[in-house]
Write an enzyme that holds these catalytic residues in place. Structure first.
Site, PDB file in Angstrom:
ATOM      1  N   LEU A 151       0.615  -1.400   0.031  1.00  0.00           N
ATOM      2  CA  LEU A 151      -0.187   0.300  -0.100  1.00  0.00           C
ATOM      3  C   LEU A 151       0.606   0.696   0.077  1.00  0.00           C
ATOM      4  O   LEU A 151       0.410   2.617  -0.336  1.00  0.00           O
ATOM      5  CB  LEU A 151      -1.228  -0.137   1.030  1.00  0.00           C
ATOM      6  N   GLY A 152       2.075   1.273   0.902  1.00  0.00           N
ATOM      7  CA  GLY A 152       2.894   2.364   0.380  1.00  0.00           C
ATOM      8  C   GLY A 152       3.986   2.613   1.020  1.00  0.00           C
ATOM      9  O   GLY A 152       4.460   1.048   2.015  1.00  0.00           O
ATOM     10  N   ALA A 211       8.328   7.041   5.320  1.00  0.00           N
ATOM     11  CA  ALA A 211       9.326   6.958   6.666  1.00  0.00           C
ATOM     12  C   ALA A 211      10.301   6.198   7.026  1.00  0.00           C
ATOM     13  O   ALA A 211      11.556   6.045   7.674  1.00  0.00           O
ATOM     14  CB  ALA A 211      10.085   8.743   7.251  1.00  0.00           C
ATOM     15  N   THR A 224       6.990  -0.344   6.071  1.00  0.00           N
ATOM     16  CA  THR A 224       6.565  -0.624   4.273  1.00  0.00           C
ATOM     17  C   THR A 224       4.832  -1.162   5.007  1.00  0.00           C
ATOM     18  O   THR A 224       4.614  -1.811   5.732  1.00  0.00           O
ATOM     19  CB  THR A 224       6.858  -1.348   3.718  1.00  0.00           C
ATOM     20  N   VAL A 225       3.535  -0.229   4.263  1.00  0.00           N
ATOM     21  CA  VAL A 225       2.194  -0.733   4.676  1.00  0.00           C
ATOM     22  C   VAL A 225       1.737  -2.239   3.236  1.00  0.00           C
ATOM     23  O   VAL A 225       2.072  -1.549   2.437  1.00  0.00           O
ATOM     24  CB  VAL A 225       1.051  -0.088   4.508  1.00  0.00           C
ATOM     25  N   LYS A 261       1.476  -2.055   8.922  1.00  0.00           N
ATOM     26  CA  LYS A 261       2.157  -1.852   8.730  1.00  0.00           C
ATOM     27  C   LYS A 261       3.428  -2.876   9.568  1.00  0.00           C
ATOM     28  O   LYS A 261       3.990  -3.161  10.897  1.00  0.00           O
ATOM     29  CB  LYS A 261       2.519  -0.493   9.478  1.00  0.00           C
ATOM     30  N   ASP A 273       0.909  15.597  12.627  1.00  0.00           N
ATOM     31  CA  ASP A 273       1.090  15.198  11.558  1.00  0.00           C
ATOM     32  C   ASP A 273       0.071  14.623  10.434  1.00  0.00           C
ATOM     33  O   ASP A 273       0.124  14.129  10.172  1.00  0.00           O
ATOM     34  CB  ASP A 273       1.798  13.613  11.406  1.00  0.00           C
TER      35      ASP A 273
END
Length: 380
Positions: free
Chosen positions: A18-19, A22, A25-26, A41, A139
């Site tokens: 998914l992405g 920083a 990784t998800v 995650k 954030d």
């Protein structure tokens, strides 16, 4: 960290990445035991970022707290896994993507005021709950506002958040020479920083001690002036970020974006806010949220309640917001199985496979999974 008895990493099949962020990784993963899907995650303990382990554990602790005091616009913690190599935790999968992707799908790349009203209202409710727990988010940005399968929002990524003992900031009296000295020191540091998201150790409503955070964290275009100045900050930084979010949803760009991060921060500190067209209740809300002086900022004195009372939200039934059955956008279906798959059986095998690939810092191309996603541990 305890391992869920119902789930184990060996039983989790990665569907897609998914992405990459920083910190880790998800994945979208499928639990072979329960026949369910969720987001996982994963943080590599051998990461070049020495703070990633600490930040991962902090995020898990926030999610555990949200399990005890849940909110409909904030995630729950499904399970936590830890091996010698990785820390991983599972949260519900939001099939609608994030607010940034959704905005770019619009014909003109912006949302209507009615849509902005809906999403801002839900974000306000989420921040209100976090602040009631003594947590400042720090954030807020479109990429961290996810769309659930129901069409409602959920905030994600709490590694930059911070627990504050007090819920109200005491006014800091500082002479002009001292303020200028702080700004000069900051600009010297600024020239040495290259990353767009600054980590906590490299520098991102009414009660007792008025504790402040002094770390420099956040995403450049969403950072509040008091963070740039190094004055110390508290919950008002989230209301500043809410104003930036509203502006970007309305115009398709952030209000103080510069040529580089130094220029961006200079604009945040000095540039007046600009709008196009006639003033509206929405531009009035944004103006009040983007007051460069935190003590004058909407939400500073009365928290989320002060924002909820703004005329932009007139007539909104806050108590029924979560019960809206037709949000502006509802994902048509969970299309996770329709996307390209990761060519390995388990999450642990995926990471083992990546460790066998030479680091791109040694002159090689970044590792790619079978969907074509760039994946490099040096990015974590």
């Amino acid at each position: 960290m305890a391992t869920s008895p119902e789930s184990h990493l060996h039983n989790l099949r990665p569907i897609k990445v998914l992405g990459n962020g920083a910190m880790g990784t998800v994945f979208l993963v499928h639990n072979n035991l329960t026949n369910s899907k969720f987001a996982l995650k994963v943080v590599d303990k051998s990461s070049a970022d020495s703070n990633s382990d600490r930040r991962a554990r902090w995020e898990v602790s926030v999610l555990r707290q949200l399990n005890q005091q849940p909110h409909q616009f904030l995630p729950s913690l499904i399970a936590v896994f830890e091996t010698e190599q990785i820390i991983a935790w599972a949260v519900p999968f939001c099939s609608g993507g994030d607010l940034n992707v959704l905005r770019h799908r619009q014909n003109d790349g912006v949302f209507s005021p009615a849509v902005i009203r809906f999403y801002l209202a839900e974000v306000v409710c989420a921040l209100k709950h976090l602040h009631s727990l003594g947590i400042v988010y720090r954030d807020l940005k479109p990429e961290n506002v996810l769309i659930q399968s129901s069409g409602h929002v959920t905030l994600t990524d709490f590694d930059l958040s911070r627990a504050l003992a007090g819920k109200k900031m005491k006014t800091l009296i500082m002479s002009e020479p001292e303020m200028n000295k702080r700004r000069r020191k900051f600009m010297v540091k600024l020239n040495k920083v290259k990353t767009a998201r600054v980590t906590p150790m490299t520098r991102r409503n009414g009660s007792l001690s008025g504790e402040r955070a002094n770390s420099f964290v956040g995403t450049d275009e969403y950072v509040a002036p008091e963070v740039v100045r190094g004055d110390g900050h508290e919950f008002a930084v989230d209301w500043w970020a809410l104003g930036v979010l509203a502006y970007e949803m309305l115009y398709g760009t952030t209000p103080f974006r510069g040529k580089n991060r130094k220029d961006t921060f200079n604009r945040i500190l000095t540039m007046p806010l600009k709008f196009t067209g006639k003033p509206t209740v929405l531009t009035d809300l944004i103006t009040k949220l983007l007051d460069k002086e935190p003590t004058r900022r909407l939400g500073y004195g009365g928290g989320a309640c002060e924002i909820q009372e703004h005329p932009f939200f007139n007539g909104l039934r806050w108590d029924l917001l979560a019960e809206v059955v037709r949000p502006p956008f509802i994902p048509s279906r969970d299309d996770g199985e329709l996307t390209c798959k990761v060519d390995c059986f388990t999450v642990t095998e995926y990471f083992k496979k990546l460790r066998q690939v030479q680091s791109p810092l040694e002159g090689k191309s970044p590792a790619k999974d079978d969907c074509g996603y760039n994946v490099s541990f040096t990015e974590f």
